[in-house]
Design a protein around this motif. Structure first.
Motif, short mmCIF file in Angstrom:
data_model
loop_
_atom_site.label_atom_id
_atom_site.label_comp_id
_atom_site.label_asym_id
_atom_site.label_seq_id
_atom_site.Cartn_x
_atom_site.Cartn_y
_atom_site.Cartn_z
N ALA A 97 -7.89 -23.68 12.79
CA ALA A 97 -8.39 -24.32 14.01
C ALA A 97 -7.26 -24.66 14.97
N GLY A 98 -6.03 -24.28 14.64
CA GLY A 98 -4.88 -24.59 15.48
C GLY A 98 -4.10 -25.76 14.90
N LEU A 99 -2.98 -26.07 15.54
CA LEU A 99 -2.17 -27.20 15.11
C LEU A 99 -2.77 -28.49 15.64
N PRO A 100 -2.64 -29.56 14.89
CA PRO A 100 -3.09 -30.84 15.45
C PRO A 100 -2.21 -31.20 16.65
N ASP A 101 -2.79 -31.81 17.64
CA ASP A 101 -2.03 -32.15 18.85
C ASP A 101 -1.55 -33.58 18.74
#
Length: 189
Positions: A97-101
């Motif tokens: 889901a992508g890197l945590p921001d």
């Protein structure tokens, strides 16, 4: 990530913990090059596994965020950090889901996790003057495989940064690069 993948990683980490495979260590690409580390700040360990690198970074004085999809790995990392007496923020997160921001970091490490779709996100997480440290499995010296990077992948992905070290051999590829603060906007996306 499919539940079957998470279960597979949980099983692998549980077996490693049962075998006593825990300890702290610098990222592979920084061994013999730890002088390249900035003097402190924030660090992100992507796909941290059982936390060997995350805890090592915390022991060097960094405020560390460690991200992994495996609750079993994160629990092992928590125990390792407690044993070493260092704080680490452990984040359960599916990297598909992508890197945590969570802003930018002075050090971004990604060891043994390869997803070229995440490469621009890794760059976007580096603070000016910050260091990127990536090691992946490689086809160089080993041959093709579904999780192996083709020759030149890391240099192509991160070449807009100041490359301090790059090697491809024996089935691994590593890069250590610094974000000078002047990389093009497209390299930071």
């Amino acid at each position: 990530m499919a539940d079957a993948d998470r279960d597979r990683w949980d099983s692998r980490h549980a077996a490693a913990v049962a075998a006593g495979a825990d300890g702290i260590a610098p990222p592979d690409a920084l061994r013999g090059r730890t002088e390249l580390l900035p003097p402190g700040g924030r660090a992100l360990d992507v796909a941290c596994g059982r936390g060997a690198v995350a805890v090592w970074l915390a022991a060097q004085g960094f405020a560390v965020d460690a991200v992994d999809v495996s609750p079993v790995a994160l629990d092992a990392g928590r125990r390792l950090a407690a044993r070493e007496g260092v704080p680490v923020r452990w984040l359960l997160h599916d990297l598909d889901a992508g890197l945590p921001d969570a802003g930018t970091y002075d050090v971004v490490v990604c060891q043994r996790f390869r997803d070229p779709a995440r490469y621009p996100e890794l760059v976007a997480r580096i603070a000016p003057g910050g260091l990127l440290v990536v090691t992946v499995l490689s086809e160089v010296g080993e041959g093709p495989g579904p999780f192996r990077a083709p020759a030149g992948e890391l240099r192509a992905a991160f070449g807009a940064l100041e490359v301090l070290h790059h090697v491809e051999r024996d089935g691994e590829a590593s890069i250590v690069a610094r974000f000078s603060g002047s990389a093009s906007t497209s390299a930071r996306r």
